[in-house]
Motif scaffolding. Structure first.
Motif, PDB file in Angstrom:
ATOM      1  N   TYR A  53       0.840  -1.200   0.000  1.00 61.35           N
ATOM      2  CA  TYR A  53       0.000   0.000   0.000  1.00 61.35           C
ATOM      3  C   TYR A  53       0.872   1.245   0.000  1.00 61.35           C
ATOM      4  N   VAL A  95      -9.072  -7.723   9.964  1.00 62.96           N
ATOM      5  CA  VAL A  95      -8.312  -6.486   9.764  1.00 62.96           C
ATOM      6  C   VAL A  95      -7.758  -6.445   8.337  1.00 62.96           C
ATOM      7  N   LEU A 132      -8.902  -3.334   5.872  1.00 66.97           N
ATOM      8  CA  LEU A 132      -7.904  -2.316   5.572  1.00 66.97           C
ATOM      9  C   LEU A 132      -7.177  -2.643   4.266  1.00 66.97           C
TER      10      LEU A 132
END
Length: 104
Positions: free
Chosen positions: A35, A87, A91
């Protein structure tokens, strides 16, 4: 997952320091950059994933490189060993098709 994985995140002020951090992280351990984005107020954020034993030295290398970059300032950083599936699902830290080719 066969081995426990970790996620490491670094946020810096300015692009040159996040570029230096990302470069040092992928060279500092067997990790995958998963990311990158702009945060706010000129901040940038980058996240890596890999085995826990690989993320720790990669994060150390990334933090050092960011701090040594002229004008670089680490705003925040965090490592999450073995993040739960929920999670990872919510995310933007999952291994996407875009980054899959770079995994070893």
């Amino acid at each position: 997952m066969s081995q426990q994985e970790a996620v490491g995140v670094i946020e810096t002020l300015g692009f040159p320091s996040i570029l230096a951090a990302a470069d040092a992280m992928v060279k500092g351990g067997r990790v995958t950059l998963v990311y990158f984005d702009k945060a706010e107020k000129g901040n940038f954020i980058v996240a890596i994933r890999g085995g826990i034993s690989e993320v720790e030295p990669a994060m150390a290398a990334g933090l050092k490189a960011a701090e040594e970059t002229f004008g670089g300032q680490v705003m925040s950083h965090y490592t999450v060993p073995n993040p739960p599936d929920n999670v990872v699902a919510v995310l933007p830290i999952d291994y996407t098709d875009k980054v899959q080719e770079f995994r070893s």
